[in-house]
Write an enzyme that holds these catalytic residues in place. Structure first.
Site, PDB file in Angstrom:
ATOM      1  N   ASP A   1     -19.941  -8.760  28.485  1.00 29.95           N
ATOM      2  CA  ASP A   1     -21.392  -8.705  28.320  1.00 29.95           C
ATOM      3  C   ASP A   1     -21.949  -9.882  27.512  1.00 29.95           C
ATOM      4  O   ASP A   1     -21.513 -10.147  26.389  1.00 29.95           O
ATOM      5  CB  ASP A   1     -21.754  -7.388  27.614  1.00 29.95           C
TER       6      ASP A   1
ATOM      7  N   SER B   1     -26.907  -9.368  30.681  1.00 33.51           N
ATOM      8  CA  SER B   1     -26.550  -7.986  30.984  1.00 33.51           C
ATOM      9  C   SER B   1     -27.444  -7.430  32.095  1.00 33.51           C
ATOM     10  O   SER B   1     -27.534  -8.020  33.159  1.00 33.51           O
ATOM     11  CB  SER B   1     -26.617  -7.145  29.702  1.00 33.51           C
TER      12      SER B   1
END
Length: 264
Positions: free
Chosen positions: A165, A53
């Site tokens: 993600d 991320s």
């Protein structure tokens, strides 16, 4: 203590490979900048880097040779509108194409094999639930995939996969640096000290949802990480950039303290 740290970690004095795993945490990622500063001051040279991320974005800049001061300047200027935009897609409310443009603006249209320090990112295949470690291809597209918060952002298509993600599978990308052959590991966990607050908007709800899920599903076995750095960021929101300067300082302090404990 400084001499011991240098002896253990300086790449010119050791044979084993050292990997740095930068965890996810949205705007909390500013703390990574402080960690990098502390590592450099201790003359710790990493042999490979992986990011999940926001850790993927910071890791990309650092692995391609961007000085820490420049990464800090980017962090201080960054706001949510800079990395997102509205989309008509049925797969998400926003698009994070601007994140890719940010990477391209500062690094150019680069591929993983051009990195000064071997680099990879972790993403999640939303179709299969599999963890995907990306170390080949277009860097900006990979970072977009790793930072793609589900529902908020539309998924990113990369190498035929629909990715979101990486924090859903591995909040601190330990396996990614291990895949590089890292035998010494440093991990940065941005979510170790978190307080939940009553959400005020859809972004807050999504952030709380992710944090709750990550605590139970995506935590790495910290016993496997040689040096674990966990800045106390409890007072900061994952969606607010007002505390960027303080978060950078918290990252720095946590890294210095962790190094002191390790050195002792």
């Amino acid at each position: 203590m400084k001499e011991m740290i240098e002896k253990l970690w300086n790449s010119k004095k050791r044979e084993k490979k050292l990997g740095l795993a930068l965890g996810g945490g949205a705007t909390l990622g500013a703390a990574h900048v402080g960690v990098l500063r502390a590592l450099e001051e201790s003359k710790i040279e990493v042999d490979c880097i992986a990011g999940t991320s926001i850790g993927a974005m910071v890791g990309a800049f650092y692995s391609f040779g961007m000085p820490v001061d420049e990464i800090k300047d980017i962090a201080l200027e960054l706001d949510w509108p800079d990395v997102s935009g509205l989309t008509l897609s049925k797969m998400g409310l926003l698009t994070n194409h601007a994140m890719g443009k940010l990477i391209d603006t500062h690094l150019g249209d680069v591929q993983f094999d051009e990195a000064q320090i071997p680099f990879s990112v972790v993403a999640t295949d939303i179709s299969t639930g599999e963890k995907v470690i990306i170390s080949e291809g277009d860097v900006s597209e990979a970072v977009k995939a790793s930072t793609c918060i589900p529902v908020l952002f539309e998924p990113v298509t990369f190498d035929g996969r629909l990715l979101v993600d990486g924090g859903l599978k591995e909040s601190v990308p330990l396996s990614a640096i291990q895949s590089f052959g890292a035998e010494y590991t440093i991990g940065v966990d941005l979510n170790a000290h978190r307080n939940y607050e009553r959400p005020e908007n859809i972004l807050d709800i999504l952030n709380n949802t992710l944090e709750i899920a990550l605590k139970h599903l995506a935590n790495v076995n910290t016993n496997e990480i040689d040096l674990l750095i966990q800045p106390n960021l409890a007072e900061f929101s994952r969606s607010d950039t007002k505390g960027t300067t303080k978060m950078i300082e918290r990252g720095y302090q946590a890294a210095v303290e962790s190094l002191e404990v390790y050195g002792n």
